[in-house]
Design an enzyme around this catalytic site. Structure first.
Site, PDB file in Angstrom:
ATOM      1  N   HIS A  36      -9.578   2.358  -0.760  1.00 21.62           N
ATOM      2  CA  HIS A  36      -8.056   2.052  -0.750  1.00 21.62           C
ATOM      3  C   HIS A  36      -7.531   1.442  -2.036  1.00 21.62           C
ATOM      4  O   HIS A  36      -7.979   0.167  -2.284  1.00 21.62           O
ATOM      5  CB  HIS A  36      -7.833   0.916   0.427  1.00 21.62           C
ATOM      6  CG  HIS A  36      -6.406   0.903   0.747  1.00 21.62           C
ATOM      7  ND1 HIS A  36      -5.507   1.344  -0.080  1.00 21.62           N
ATOM      8  CD2 HIS A  36      -5.572   0.349   1.743  1.00 21.62           C
ATOM      9  CE1 HIS A  36      -4.210   1.192   0.741  1.00 21.62           C
ATOM     10  NE2 HIS A  36      -4.357   0.457   1.740  1.00 21.62           N
ATOM     11  N   GLU A  69      -1.390   5.334  13.364  1.00 18.55           N
ATOM     12  CA  GLU A  69      -0.940   6.652  12.346  1.00 18.55           C
ATOM     13  C   GLU A  69      -1.039   7.759  13.396  1.00 18.55           C
ATOM     14  O   GLU A  69      -0.353   8.399  13.224  1.00 18.55           O
ATOM     15  CB  GLU A  69      -1.881   6.459  11.050  1.00 18.55           C
ATOM     16  CG  GLU A  69      -1.150   7.478  10.357  1.00 18.55           C
ATOM     17  CD  GLU A  69      -1.736   7.507   8.935  1.00 18.55           C
ATOM     18  OE1 GLU A  69      -1.256   8.485   8.119  1.00 18.55           O
ATOM     19  OE2 GLU A  69      -2.901   6.965   8.598  1.00 18.55           O
ATOM     20  N   LYS A 100      -9.176   8.211   1.193  1.00 21.59           N
ATOM     21  CA  LYS A 100      -9.691   6.939   1.288  1.00 21.59           C
ATOM     22  C   LYS A 100     -11.332   6.998   1.649  1.00 21.59           C
ATOM     23  O   LYS A 100     -12.024   6.283   1.372  1.00 21.59           O
ATOM     24  CB  LYS A 100      -9.190   5.813   1.915  1.00 21.59           C
ATOM     25  CG  LYS A 100      -7.546   5.560   1.514  1.00 21.59           C
ATOM     26  CD  LYS A 100      -6.961   4.617   2.166  1.00 21.59           C
ATOM     27  CE  LYS A 100      -5.395   4.439   1.769  1.00 21.59           C
ATOM     28  NZ  LYS A 100      -4.543   5.498   1.984  1.00 21.59           N
ATOM     29  N   PHE A 157       1.583  -3.196   4.086  1.00 23.75           N
ATOM     30  CA  PHE A 157       1.777  -4.491   4.444  1.00 23.75           C
ATOM     31  C   PHE A 157       3.498  -4.635   4.500  1.00 23.75           C
ATOM     32  O   PHE A 157       3.761  -4.605   3.391  1.00 23.75           O
ATOM     33  CB  PHE A 157       1.066  -5.604   3.934  1.00 23.75           C
ATOM     34  CG  PHE A 157      -0.341  -5.771   4.270  1.00 23.75           C
ATOM     35  CD1 PHE A 157      -0.846  -4.773   5.351  1.00 23.75           C
ATOM     36  CD2 PHE A 157      -1.379  -6.372   3.737  1.00 23.75           C
ATOM     37  CE1 PHE A 157      -2.208  -4.811   5.574  1.00 23.75           C
ATOM     38  CE2 PHE A 157      -2.637  -6.518   4.150  1.00 23.75           C
ATOM     39  CZ  PHE A 157      -2.963  -5.723   5.026  1.00 23.75           C
ATOM     40  N   HIS A 193      -2.620   8.162   5.607  1.00 23.41           N
ATOM     41  CA  HIS A 193      -2.845   6.719   4.867  1.00 23.41           C
ATOM     42  C   HIS A 193      -4.365   6.340   5.440  1.00 23.41           C
ATOM     43  O   HIS A 193      -4.975   6.054   4.292  1.00 23.41           O
ATOM     44  CB  HIS A 193      -1.730   5.772   5.423  1.00 23.41           C
ATOM     45  CG  HIS A 193      -1.993   4.470   4.679  1.00 23.41           C
ATOM     46  ND1 HIS A 193      -1.878   4.353   3.543  1.00 23.41           N
ATOM     47  CD2 HIS A 193      -2.188   3.020   5.259  1.00 23.41           C
ATOM     48  CE1 HIS A 193      -2.073   2.980   3.173  1.00 23.41           C
ATOM     49  NE2 HIS A 193      -2.268   2.537   4.115  1.00 23.41           N
ATOM     50  N   CYS A 231       0.726  -1.268  -0.018  1.00 19.02           N
ATOM     51  CA  CYS A 231      -0.062  -0.017  -0.087  1.00 19.02           C
ATOM     52  C   CYS A 231       0.914   1.170  -0.129  1.00 19.02           C
ATOM     53  O   CYS A 231       0.325   2.219  -0.144  1.00 19.02           O
ATOM     54  CB  CYS A 231      -1.024   0.019   1.105  1.00 19.02           C
ATOM     55  SG  CYS A 231      -1.874  -1.621   1.484  1.00 19.02           S
TER      56      CYS A 231
END
Length: 410
Positions: free
Chosen positions: A339, A313, A334, A397, A302, A163
């Site tokens: 996403h 975050e 998002k 990830f 994010h 991502c």
């Protein structure tokens, strides 16, 4: 002496609009791209919603024969690149093609090709597998096809950091120009993973929202968040060395001034719980720009809408900025487009550039119920007013953290 890098062209294929202008109009209208999955029959799947690209016809952007040899993720990349290069008014006849490079990534490549050909293998045997399976499936083919379609012969790379791919791709292109490897780089990310195995895999990981209400499925930083919504599309930007852009009279959208990357070295899917990895990526980007932390008043987070991401975050922002974190506006694109995995950071980067240009910070759409530990300003409403810097975060990830810092061009 490192060289200055500016943005001179942008292209986007998104769930809320094809083309940058439509995407931006969608952003300003708080449009959400969520709806029932139509790309396959999702009956029997826990996850019923996705943010699909609508009304996309590859033939409008490229030769139909070329389109046939490309999977959807490549088609999106080529379409967004066409728009970005036209927007930049870059005349390749006047450029040295070996000084124009490509840094376009995809997190996954083509799950569609894999599923399709695996079915053939099982049902009809190995001799029936498409001879083009491999070049259609592998994720570097977005960069490969962009390079081939537009005759770009410079450095050509495919960054894969899940991502964080889109942000890393733009950051690595920025570095390539800074250090003289290219004059121009076409950079960004692309993805199309709304497929049975894509949805089933992320659902099994408990990463996807099981909400069937489009208005409450992707709600970053909200107490009721339950996972992300799979999106798809592409974001591509044209980056140029400043003097090169000035010489040809290019319109300049903004300047990239900082880029930072770290690894959590912690867990394959969860960010570090104290936020230290993401905090250090932001720290590096700010240090790279040579500015004070207090100069940052806006972060495009994010912000995936998963429990862990939004909490950790938030901790990262507090860890990096201390008390100043309370003065920073934070939003998540998002909340409108879902996403986009490998394309997320690139599409969000384009949102940042438009926000800087217009003095408008979009709300985190759908954000209603504050969560106890998530106590920063997540932009319940739109914010109007001039600001000079946008910091964009992407966390992938595997523990990949990337932050990129854009400045209003002066």
């Amino acid at each position: 002496m490192s060289r200055r890098v500016v943005i001179t062209g942008m292209g986007a294929i998104t769930p809320i609009g094809l083309g940058v202008e439509n995407f931006w109009e969608g952003i300003k209208a708080n449009k959400i791209g969520f709806g029932p999955i139509t790309k396959f029959d999702a009956e029997g799947y826990k996850c019923k919603l996705a943010a699909e690209v609508k009304d996309f016809d590859a033939k409008e952007y490229m030769d139909p024969k070329a389109a046939k040899r490309m999977e959807l993720f490549c088609q999106y990349a080529v379409a967004a690149t066409k728009e970005a290069l036209e927007d930049a008014v870059l005349d390749m006849e006047k450029e040295d093609p070996f000084r124009v490079g490509v840094s376009v990534g995809s997190g996954i490549g083509s799950l569609q090709a894999m599923e399709r050909e695996h079915s053939k293998l099982v049902e009809k045997g190995p001799s029936r597998v498409n001879p083009l399976l491999v070049p259609m499936m592998i994720c570097n083919m977005a960069a490969g096809n962009v390079s081939i379609q537009f005759d770009l012969k410079g450095k050509s790379i495919n960054v894969v950091t899940a991502c964080a791919t889109g942000t890393n791709s733009i950051g690595e292109a920025f570095r390539a120009i800074q250090y003289g490897e290219a004059e121009v780089m076409v950079a960004g990310g692309t993805e199309s993973s709304v497929t049975p195995i894509g949805i089933a895999g992320f659902t099994a990981l408990t990463a996807l929202s099981s909400s069937e209400d489009p208005a409450r499925c992707s709600i970053p930083f909200d107490k009721d968040r339950s996972g992300f919504v799979m999106g798809e599309g592409a974001g591509i930007v044209v980056l140029e060395e400043l003097e090169h852009a000035q010489k040809r009279g290019a319109r300049i959208y903004g300047e990239i001034v900082g880029y930072g990357c770290t690894s959590d070295a912690y867990h394959i899917t969860s960010p570090a719980e104290d936020g230290s990895g993401a905090a250090m990526a932001m720290e590096y980007a700010i240090k790279d720009a040579g500015i004070a932390k207090e100069d940052i008043t806006y972060i495009n987070a994010h912000g995936t809408s998963t429990h862990h991401n939004d909490l950790f975050e938030t901790r990262a922002i507090k860890l990096c900025f201390g008390e100043h974190a309370k003065n920073i506006r934070i939003n998540s694109t998002k909340s409108m487009v879902g996403h986009l995995l490998g394309a997320a950071g690139a599409v969000e980067f384009i949102a940042c550039v438009k926000e800087l240009q217009e003095g408008y910070i979009h709300p985190t759409v759908g954000y209603q119920t504050p969560d106890e530990e998530l106590d920063l300003d997540y932009c319940k409403e739109a914010v109007y007013g001039e600001f000079d810097y946008a910091l964009s975060n992407s966390l992938g990830f595997g523990g990949h953290n990337a932050s990129i810092l854009v400045k209003k061009y002066q």
